[in-house]
Design a protein around this motif. Sequence first.
Motif, PDB file in Angstrom:
ATOM      1  N   ARG A 115       0.972  -2.053   5.058  1.00 48.71           N
ATOM      2  CA  ARG A 115       0.927  -2.377   6.477  1.00 48.71           C
ATOM      3  C   ARG A 115      -0.471  -2.101   7.020  1.00 48.71           C
ATOM      4  NH1 ARG A 115       5.665  -3.098   5.085  1.00 48.71           N
ATOM      5  NH2 ARG A 115       7.534  -2.872   6.387  1.00 48.71           N
ATOM      6  N   SER A 159       1.897  -8.169   5.275  1.00 49.00           N
ATOM      7  CA  SER A 159       3.309  -7.892   5.527  1.00 49.00           C
ATOM      8  C   SER A 159       4.005  -9.092   6.162  1.00 49.00           C
ATOM      9  CB  SER A 159       3.447  -6.667   6.442  1.00 49.00           C
ATOM     10  OG  SER A 159       4.805  -6.443   6.770  1.00 49.00           O
ATOM     11  N   GLU A 215       8.924  -7.637   8.302  1.00 43.03           N
ATOM     12  CA  GLU A 215       9.284  -7.218   6.951  1.00 43.03           C
ATOM     13  C   GLU A 215      10.065  -5.912   7.018  1.00 43.03           C
ATOM     14  OE1 GLU A 215       7.017  -6.608   2.660  1.00 43.03           O
ATOM     15  OE2 GLU A 215       5.985  -6.065   4.517  1.00 43.03           O
TER      16      GLU A 215
END
Length: 312
Positions: A173, A186, A220
């Motif tokens: 991330r 992501s 996600e």
Amino acid sequence: MPDFSPTELAVPGFVALVLIEMIWARRKRREAYEPKDTLTSLAFGLGSTVSGLIFGGLFLALFLWVWQFRLFDVPWTWWAFALCFVLDDLAYYWVHRFGHRVRWFWASHVNHHSSQHYNLSTALRQTWTGFLTLGFVFKLPLVLAGFHPGMIAICAGFNLVYQFWIHTEAIDRMPRWFEAVMNTPSHHRVHHATNPRYLDRNYAGVFIVWDKLFGTFEAETDDEQIRYGIVKQLGSFNLLWAVFHEWIGIAQDIRRSPWKHKLSYLLREPGWTHDGSRETSDQIREAWQTRQGRETKQVSSENPIAGGPEAA
């Protein structure tokens, strides 16, 4: 016309980053790369470059012809480039969305999703047949607004360069503020996933805000492993089959279908059939959501405390 191509200048950086990711994969995630798959991706990139050289000039000539009918004269200034970049990315969002929702467009775009691996070489899986879809029409409003075709081409090049680095599993991330505005690895892993919850989500090129604005964003989640590729996997590393399989599928469906349905196999969403023998992404997601709802109800009935209202 400026003689400047961001993508050509970025090629050495692309190569360097692929090599770095390969080293990372060898140490951390060996399954991230598969030799035959990587070679297919490289061949895709080469073929796409050749196709671009052949047809790119024709599209540029068309844009220059349309430009004479422009409504305004947008200057070559930094703010014009910034505005052009944002508007070009908005146009990219819509052509990308059509690429998933209209089978004629999908036949070209499916090439980019055909790998079951997700790494930087996957970014090179660019179409050879994009000229057939006439997707360039989404950029014509920019030309008519007064942005010079050369400026649009440069902005589109930078857009493509940006999208290269988000094709990786090596980055988890980015900072929260960055994830909120920009497309990231992501967000783009979601886009390449075949999991029902992720199908046809996150069409953004650079700015993920378009997906949030138009209702196609999906974050996600860490509790479900992503499966990459397409709903019906290729099952082959044959380059020509990878490039043309969806065009062949369209031709076969049109040949076999009744006359009143033939046009639908071009203009409706991928997976649609007149007899219901296949499923669209919407149908796959709806079936998954129904199963999730049933499982939730079952858990609630078995555990009233967890269910909430039953406990009261």
